[in-house]
Write a protein that holds these residues in place. Structure first.
Motif, PDB file in Angstrom:
ATOM      1  N   ASP A   1      43.445  35.912  30.065  1.00 23.94           N
ATOM      2  CA  ASP A   1      45.436  35.845  30.710  1.00 23.94           C
ATOM      3  C   ASP A   1      46.259  37.478  29.991  1.00 23.94           C
TER       4      ASP A   1
ATOM      5  N   GLY B   1      36.434  38.076  38.772  1.00 28.79           N
ATOM      6  CA  GLY B   1      37.107  36.622  38.293  1.00 28.79           C
ATOM      7  C   GLY B   1      35.546  36.037  38.288  1.00 28.79           C
TER       8      GLY B   1
ATOM      9  N   ASP C   1      44.563  25.916  37.939  1.00 29.82           N
ATOM     10  CA  ASP C   1      45.698  25.590  38.792  1.00 29.82           C
ATOM     11  C   ASP C   1      45.130  25.748  40.232  1.00 29.82           C
ATOM     12  N   ASP C   2      44.954  26.322  40.841  1.00 32.10           N
ATOM     13  CA  ASP C   2      44.365  26.140  42.497  1.00 32.10           C
ATOM     14  C   ASP C   2      43.489  25.114  42.684  1.00 32.10           C
TER      15      ASP C   2
ATOM     16  N   TRP D   1      43.903  40.104  32.634  1.00 30.35           N
ATOM     17  CA  TRP D   1      44.971  40.102  34.181  1.00 30.35           C
ATOM     18  C   TRP D   1      45.949  40.606  34.169  1.00 30.35           C
TER      19      TRP D   1
ATOM     20  N   GLU E   1      41.916  30.865  27.673  1.00 32.36           N
ATOM     21  CA  GLU E   1      42.411  31.375  28.818  1.00 32.36           C
ATOM     22  C   GLU E   1      43.760  32.127  28.674  1.00 32.36           C
TER      23      GLU E   1
ATOM     24  N   LYS F   1      40.069  31.882  42.933  1.00 37.12           N
ATOM     25  CA  LYS F   1      40.707  30.330  42.532  1.00 37.12           C
ATOM     26  C   LYS F   1      40.862  30.384  41.388  1.00 37.12           C
ATOM     27  N   SER F   2      41.592  29.841  40.204  1.00 41.49           N
ATOM     28  CA  SER F   2      41.122  29.601  39.115  1.00 41.49           C
ATOM     29  C   SER F   2      42.067  27.744  39.052  1.00 41.49           C
TER      30      SER F   2
ATOM     31  N   ARG G   1      41.119  39.312  40.171  1.00 39.41           N
ATOM     32  CA  ARG G   1      39.418  38.849  40.424  1.00 39.41           C
ATOM     33  C   ARG G   1      38.460  38.699  41.066  1.00 39.41           C
TER      34      ARG G   1
ATOM     35  N   ASP H   1      32.918  27.909  39.677  1.00 42.95           N
ATOM     36  CA  ASP H   1      33.625  29.140  38.819  1.00 42.95           C
ATOM     37  C   ASP H   1      32.536  30.231  38.976  1.00 42.95           C
TER      38      ASP H   1
END
Length: 582
Positions: free
Chosen positions: A60, A43, A353-354, A63, A56, A350-351, A4, A345
């Motif tokens: 994913d 990111g 979840d983060d 990545w 997502e 950072k996602s 990211r 965003d």
């Protein structure tokens, strides 16, 4: 590998990574805007791309493939979590000295000082907390190191009377200390922290709060002379909330180097992210106190992407440590709100979840439950999340934003604060060159739909002291009109407006049957036939929201009334029940 934090330019320089991007984001690789996009982090790029932003699984997959690229960059090494040192002190170390505060007014800051050990690195070696008791209530408060052997425990004085406490610490000298503090009646004008009240806000004592907000992101990073000018301008303004960053900001018209940073060190020599600069935090606290004296809420932005110092990508362990320390220091101030991020965003490292983890860190270290939200750029966060107290949004369209307020209230079931709907100014950016008339129009559009719109000012000057970033003076035409709107809102029987059944071209808001406002915006009718509520008699006012005048029609009215209007933009009609506040 690429992740990211990698730039698009770096990824395109790798034949393997370019092939991955070409498969997943062909429109980006072939974009005529490639030169402008090159400095973006991957990111950020994926958040700007609708397909990968909304699915997502697509992101994913991208990545996963980029992580397998063999000619990529070396993975960045982040600081590790550091547990308190169990051997920091001998078990028979002499106890620290406790200094108790004198009687503290309700809603003030109770500060207990412990003079204790300074060897090693107490910022990470020592964990300290205390449990405060008042009647049947208990609050666990996290302590923090303030330098020079000084440890602090801070409690927001929520209830009058005696509060007892006992400390808990991994350092023997700080463990098992106790005392009692006294909370007295509140000081004049003190109403306590702001809480959610349905779709609106009220202070803890029930006093209505209307967040008429402004933005000055980096005003506390400008030095005393400019910061004092900012406070003077705020004192003469209608604003009751200001958005401001904890970390410094690097962006257009904001390239000056701050005097202080949250961590000791420098950009050239690196940051000691295992310690905190206590002078920086004392300065920030001074400004928060001064805002409180003016009756202004400090909406503290904890993270943001506009960074050249590395603070936007510190890694999970350092992020958690920074948040714990910051929230422990500041949560005892009644006029603090938390904003997890400005434009979350665009935070490439950072996602979601983060963000959920980071929000939990804030909640765990704030025993007083201050308001908390997160601010978007291109994609809304899920504001229905339980930790989010209110929506903090910005424009999603060049023109239309405030018009969505009532729909957003219904979607998320929470108060809507449009913290950025564009700024009054004259810079080259479309978000920063709307007229005062247009900004005020957006304020009224949001208000009659039951929400709250935020102000900003971006008039260019030779010193590049733009209010929206550095503060200084307010020179625009909108603040006086926003103050006028505040007066109209305050005259509502509830101090608020709710969205009411509306006509296709005129939104109506207010208190059903008692206090109704219809807003015409940029339309300019010569007259309007208004159907009044079915019972009672009503006063009818013509409001010129720009010229700040109110003209009442003669007499009381029932049924259908023709309201003559001046065929000017920015007019409103107000209907007030006989006997209701006006």
């Amino acid at each position: 590998m690429f992740d990211r934090s990698s730039t698009l330019t770096a990824a395109l320089a790798s034949s393997e990574a370019r092939a991955v991007l070409d498969r997943h984001l062909p429109g980006v690789v072939s974009s005529p805007m490639l030169a402008q996009l090159g400095s973006l982090r991957l990111g950020q790029l994926l958040m700007m791309n609708p397909a990968t932003r909304d699915d997502e699984s697509l992101a994913d997959a991208l990545w996963a493939e980029l992580a397998e690229v063999t000619d990529g960059e070396a993975p960045r090494v982040y600081g590790a979590a550091i547990a308190p040192n169990p051997g920091y002190e001998a078990s028979d170390a002499p106890k620290a000295t406790v200094t108790l505060p004198g009687p503290t007014p309700r809603w003030g800051v109770v500060e207990v000082v412990l003079d204790g050990p300074s060897h090693g690195n107490p910022f990470v070696d020592v964990e300290l907390s205390a449990v405060f008791h008042h009647g049947g209530r208990s609050l666990e408060v996290g302590g923090f190191y303030d330098g020079d052997g000084r440890y602090l425990l801070r409690l927001l004085a929520e209830d009058e009377g005696e509060w007892s406490f006992e400390t808990r610490s991994t350092a023997a000298s700080l463990d098992g200390l106790s005392g009692t503090v006294t909370v007295t009646a509140p000081a004049a004008g003190s109403h306590g922290p702001v809480r959610v009240d349905g779709f609106h806000f009220a202070h803890a004592d029930g006093t209505r709060h209307r967040p008429l907000g402004t933005t000055a992101y980096a005003w506390t990073h400008q030095g005393d002379a400019l910061e004092e000018r900012t406070l003077a301008a705020l004192a003469d303004s209608p604003f009751t909330k200001i958005r401001m960053c904890v970390f410094p900001k690097s962006y257009l018209y904001n390239q000056n180097e701050p005097e202080r940073f949250p961590f000791p060190g420098s950009l050239a020599d690196g940051w000691d992210v295992e310690r905190f600069d206590t002078e920086y935090y004392r300065h920030l606290e001074q400004r928060i106190r001064q805002l409180g004296e003016l009756g202004i809420e400090a909406d503290l932005i904890l993270f943001h992407p506009y960074d050249r110092w590395g603070f936007a990508d510190l890694g999970a362990a350092v992020d958690d440590r920074y948040l714990s320390y910051t929230v422990r220091r500041l949560s005892a101030f009644a006029n603090v709100w938390w904003s997890m991020a400005n434009e979350y965003d665009l935070m490439w490292a950072k996602s979601v979840d983060d963000w959920e983890r980071l929000a939990a860190v804030v909640g765990a270290n704030d025993p007083h439950g201050h308001l908390n939200s997160i601010h978007n750029c291109l994609a809304f966060y899920d504001y229905s999340k339980p930790w989010i107290t209110h929506a903090s949004t910005q424009r999603i369209d060049v023109y239309r934003t405030a018009e969505n307020t009532d729909a957003w209230r219904e979607q998320w079931g929470k108060p809507v604060v449009i913290d950025e709907c564009a700024y009054e100014g004259d810079i080259d950016q479309g978000w920063g060159n709307v007229t005062g008339e247009e900004l005020v129009r957006r304020f009224w559009e949001g208000a009659v739909r039951g929400g709250y719109v935020g102000h900003g000012e971006t008039y260019l000057n030779g010193a590049e002291e733009l209010w929206w970033s550095k503060g200084g003076e307010l020179i625009g035409s909108s603040p006086a009109r926003i103050a006028f709107l505040e007066g109209v809102l305050a005259e509502s029987p509830t101090g608020t407006l709710e969205p009411l059944p509306s006509e296709w071209d005129v939104p109506w808001g207010g208190v059903p049957g008692e206090y109704l406002i219809g807003y015409f915006g940029f339309f300019r009718p010569r007259f309007r036939n208004v159907v009044l509520p079915p019972s009672g008699r009503f006063f009818v006012d013509v409001i010129d929201t720009w010229n700040m005048t109110v003209e009442r029609l003669p007499g009381l009215h029932e049924g259908l009334v023709r309201v003559d209007l001046p065929a000017r933009q920015y007019m409103a009609i107000r209907v007030v029940a006989e006997g209701a506040s006006s």
